[in-house]
Design a protein around this motif. Structure first.
Motif, PDB file in Angstrom:
ATOM      1  N   MET A   1       0.768  -1.013  -0.035  1.00  0.00           N
ATOM      2  CA  MET A   1      -0.067   0.173   0.013  1.00  0.00           C
ATOM      3  C   MET A   1       0.933   1.061  -0.093  1.00  0.00           C
ATOM      4  O   MET A   1       1.904   1.449   0.578  1.00  0.00           O
ATOM      5  CB  MET A   1      -0.970   0.075   1.148  1.00  0.00           C
ATOM      6  CG  MET A   1      -2.022   0.985   1.233  1.00  0.00           C
ATOM      7  SD  MET A   1      -3.253   0.812   2.466  1.00  0.00           S
ATOM      8  CE  MET A   1      -2.201   0.639   3.977  1.00  0.00           C
ATOM      9  N   LEU A   2       0.696   2.104  -0.839  1.00  0.00           N
ATOM     10  CA  LEU A   2       1.483   3.342  -0.928  1.00  0.00           C
ATOM     11  C   LEU A   2       0.455   4.500  -0.883  1.00  0.00           C
ATOM     12  O   LEU A   2      -0.498   4.640  -1.505  1.00  0.00           O
ATOM     13  CB  LEU A   2       2.253   3.349  -2.273  1.00  0.00           C
ATOM     14  CG  LEU A   2       2.856   4.760  -2.689  1.00  0.00           C
ATOM     15  CD1 LEU A   2       4.045   4.728  -1.851  1.00  0.00           C
ATOM     16  CD2 LEU A   2       3.222   4.678  -4.035  1.00  0.00           C
TER      17      LEU A   2
ATOM     18  N   HIS B   1      -1.230  -2.557  -4.013  1.00  0.00           N
ATOM     19  CA  HIS B   1      -1.016  -3.359  -4.967  1.00  0.00           C
ATOM     20  C   HIS B   1      -1.036  -4.893  -4.677  1.00  0.00           C
ATOM     21  O   HIS B   1      -0.486  -5.043  -3.494  1.00  0.00           O
ATOM     22  CB  HIS B   1       0.411  -3.010  -5.476  1.00  0.00           C
ATOM     23  CG  HIS B   1       1.159  -3.955  -6.284  1.00  0.00           C
ATOM     24  ND1 HIS B   1       0.795  -3.913  -7.604  1.00  0.00           N
ATOM     25  CD2 HIS B   1       2.096  -4.961  -6.399  1.00  0.00           C
ATOM     26  CE1 HIS B   1       1.471  -4.810  -8.408  1.00  0.00           C
ATOM     27  NE2 HIS B   1       2.026  -5.494  -7.477  1.00  0.00           N
ATOM     28  N   ASP B   2      -1.591  -5.687  -5.378  1.00  0.00           N
ATOM     29  CA  ASP B   2      -1.490  -7.133  -4.831  1.00  0.00           C
ATOM     30  C   ASP B   2      -0.927  -7.900  -6.285  1.00  0.00           C
ATOM     31  O   ASP B   2      -0.931  -8.036  -7.335  1.00  0.00           O
ATOM     32  CB  ASP B   2      -3.077  -7.734  -5.320  1.00  0.00           C
ATOM     33  CG  ASP B   2      -3.215  -9.119  -4.771  1.00  0.00           C
ATOM     34  OD1 ASP B   2      -2.081  -9.796  -4.388  1.00  0.00           O
ATOM     35  OD2 ASP B   2      -4.314  -9.544  -4.309  1.00  0.00           O
TER      36      ASP B   2
ATOM     37  N   LYS C   1      -1.111  -8.605  -9.988  1.00  0.00           N
ATOM     38  CA  LYS C   1      -0.484  -7.826 -10.677  1.00  0.00           C
ATOM     39  C   LYS C   1      -1.238  -6.212 -10.769  1.00  0.00           C
ATOM     40  O   LYS C   1      -0.901  -5.735 -11.600  1.00  0.00           O
ATOM     41  CB  LYS C   1       0.130  -8.172 -11.834  1.00  0.00           C
ATOM     42  CG  LYS C   1       1.256  -9.221 -11.536  1.00  0.00           C
ATOM     43  CD  LYS C   1       1.852  -9.694 -13.126  1.00  0.00           C
ATOM     44  CE  LYS C   1       2.509 -10.949 -12.740  1.00  0.00           C
ATOM     45  NZ  LYS C   1       3.282 -11.459 -14.363  1.00  0.00           N
ATOM     46  N   ALA C   2      -2.256  -6.202  -9.840  1.00  0.00           N
ATOM     47  CA  ALA C   2      -3.362  -5.193  -9.984  1.00  0.00           C
ATOM     48  C   ALA C   2      -2.842  -4.080  -9.164  1.00  0.00           C
ATOM     49  O   ALA C   2      -2.510  -4.478  -7.950  1.00  0.00           O
ATOM     50  CB  ALA C   2      -4.545  -5.716  -9.893  1.00  0.00           C
ATOM     51  N   THR C   3      -2.782  -2.719  -9.556  1.00  0.00           N
ATOM     52  CA  THR C   3      -2.525  -1.725  -8.760  1.00  0.00           C
ATOM     53  C   THR C   3      -4.026  -0.932  -8.853  1.00  0.00           C
ATOM     54  O   THR C   3      -4.307  -0.347  -9.739  1.00  0.00           O
ATOM     55  CB  THR C   3      -1.375  -0.983  -9.155  1.00  0.00           C
ATOM     56  OG1 THR C   3      -0.252  -1.696  -9.135  1.00  0.00           O
ATOM     57  CG2 THR C   3      -1.049   0.188  -8.134  1.00  0.00           C
TER      58      THR C   3
ATOM     59  N   HIS D   1       6.482   2.036  -9.327  1.00  0.00           N
ATOM     60  CA  HIS D   1       7.525   0.919  -9.096  1.00  0.00           C
ATOM     61  C   HIS D   1       6.752  -0.064  -8.002  1.00  0.00           C
ATOM     62  O   HIS D   1       7.552  -1.069  -8.094  1.00  0.00           O
ATOM     63  CB  HIS D   1       8.521   1.868  -8.239  1.00  0.00           C
ATOM     64  CG  HIS D   1       9.851   0.841  -7.624  1.00  0.00           C
ATOM     65  ND1 HIS D   1      10.649   0.380  -8.656  1.00  0.00           N
ATOM     66  CD2 HIS D   1       9.982   0.494  -6.623  1.00  0.00           C
ATOM     67  CE1 HIS D   1      11.614  -0.002  -7.806  1.00  0.00           C
ATOM     68  NE2 HIS D   1      11.315  -0.042  -6.667  1.00  0.00           N
ATOM     69  N   LEU D   2       5.813   0.033  -7.814  1.00  0.00           N
ATOM     70  CA  LEU D   2       5.056  -1.047  -6.981  1.00  0.00           C
ATOM     71  C   LEU D   2       5.105  -2.422  -7.655  1.00  0.00           C
ATOM     72  O   LEU D   2       5.530  -3.317  -6.693  1.00  0.00           O
ATOM     73  CB  LEU D   2       3.622  -0.715  -6.659  1.00  0.00           C
ATOM     74  CG  LEU D   2       3.403   0.409  -5.762  1.00  0.00           C
ATOM     75  CD1 LEU D   2       1.759   0.655  -5.766  1.00  0.00           C
ATOM     76  CD2 LEU D   2       3.916   0.160  -4.455  1.00  0.00           C
ATOM     77  N   PRO D   3       5.015  -2.502  -8.763  1.00  0.00           N
ATOM     78  CA  PRO D   3       5.210  -4.248  -9.132  1.00  0.00           C
ATOM     79  C   PRO D   3       6.709  -4.582  -9.230  1.00  0.00           C
ATOM     80  O   PRO D   3       6.786  -5.687  -9.279  1.00  0.00           O
ATOM     81  CB  PRO D   3       4.712  -4.057 -10.647  1.00  0.00           C
ATOM     82  CG  PRO D   3       3.609  -2.795 -10.634  1.00  0.00           C
ATOM     83  CD  PRO D   3       4.412  -1.739  -9.728  1.00  0.00           C
TER      84      PRO D   3
END
Length: 259
Positions: free
Chosen positions: A94-95, A104-105, A109-111, A252-254
């Motif tokens: 979580m951002l 982001h999961d 691969k979903a944000t 950048h999360l993924p």
């Protein structure tokens, strides 16, 4: 002799009047000082354990790693939250970047964008674990000074502040906050919705030395309607750390990998 007594009496009244005339403390400065006790002013990391209780029995829990960095442009924190446990949630992210909150999961691969008000666990909302800077987000006014019972069930003399949201999109519309009159430590807070419904009450307790300051290492959150619904947030593993700028970007999360 009479004249001397009158002069002494008049001097005593003048001194008393001076004491009464002391200006009230600046509410916004009190709030900022309290913020610095809850959270350091530099980039840091810590671990948060959340445990949910219903009727005194534990019903859920999880563990998070928190990476926080103050935004030099405005003073608010930018925060990356990494889910560590339970296994079903490990690796989720979580951002919080400005007013935006993203989840982001890695499994799908979903944000997606989420709201700060959505519950994370029990009475802990997303916005509660994304490091909050109350002085940046709220405008404080001093209600008065009064005695309040703290999270250890001890009486404390406290400044009572009313915090009004300075912008839309915040986790809470209004907050009542009690700050220790001597130490400026946060003691208790009550959080309200836009309709002024009490959502929850929080007690900041178990102060311990962390990163050069006595900080609350536990927050007890009680539901506004059901006092038997309690969430306990425990904070530990504090450490100074320079958070890479890339970690605080949605794109950048993924690709995030904890180091």
């Amino acid at each position: 002799m009479l004249r001397r007594h009158l002069l002494l009496y008049a001097g005593g009244l003048a001194a008393l009047g001076t004491a009464w005339a002391q200006p009230a403390p600046d509410a916004q400065k009190l709030l900022a000082a309290s913020d610095l006790i809850r959270n350091p002013a530099q980039s840091f990391v810590l671990t948060v354990g959340l445990t949910e209780y219903r009727g005194g029995k534990q019903v859920d829990g999880n563990t998070l790693a928190i990476y926080s960095r103050p935004d030099e442009r405005g003073g608010a924190f930018r925060t990356l939250v990494r889910f560590m446990a339970p296994a079903r949630d490990a690796g989720k992210l979580m951002l919080k970047n400005g007013a935006d909150l993203w989840f982001h999961d890695p499994a799908n691969k979903a944000t997606i964008r989420i709201s700060p008000e959505q519950r994370l666990l029990g009475q802990a909302a997303n916005g509660d674990v994304a490091t909050a800077n109350f002085a940046h987000d709220y405008r404080a006014s001093l209600v008065g000074e009064e005695e309040v019972t703290d999270g250890e069930r001890q009486p404390r003399r406290a400044h009572r502040l009313n915090l009004a949201a300075a912008a839309s999109g915040l986790t809470y519309h209004r907050i009542e906050l009690w700050i220790d009159a001597a130490s400026q430590q946060p003691i208790k807070a009550r959080f309200f919705s836009e309709s002024d419904r009490l959502l929850k009450t929080a007690f900041y307790r178990r102060y311990q030395p962390q990163l050069g300051q006595l900080r609350p290492t536990e927050t007890v959150i009680i539901d506004g309607l059901d006092p038997g619904w309690v969430t306990v947030m425990r904070f530990g593993d504090y450490a100074w750390r320079d958070i890479p700028e890339a970690w605080l970007q949605r794109d950048h999360l993924p690709r995030f990998r904890a180091e």
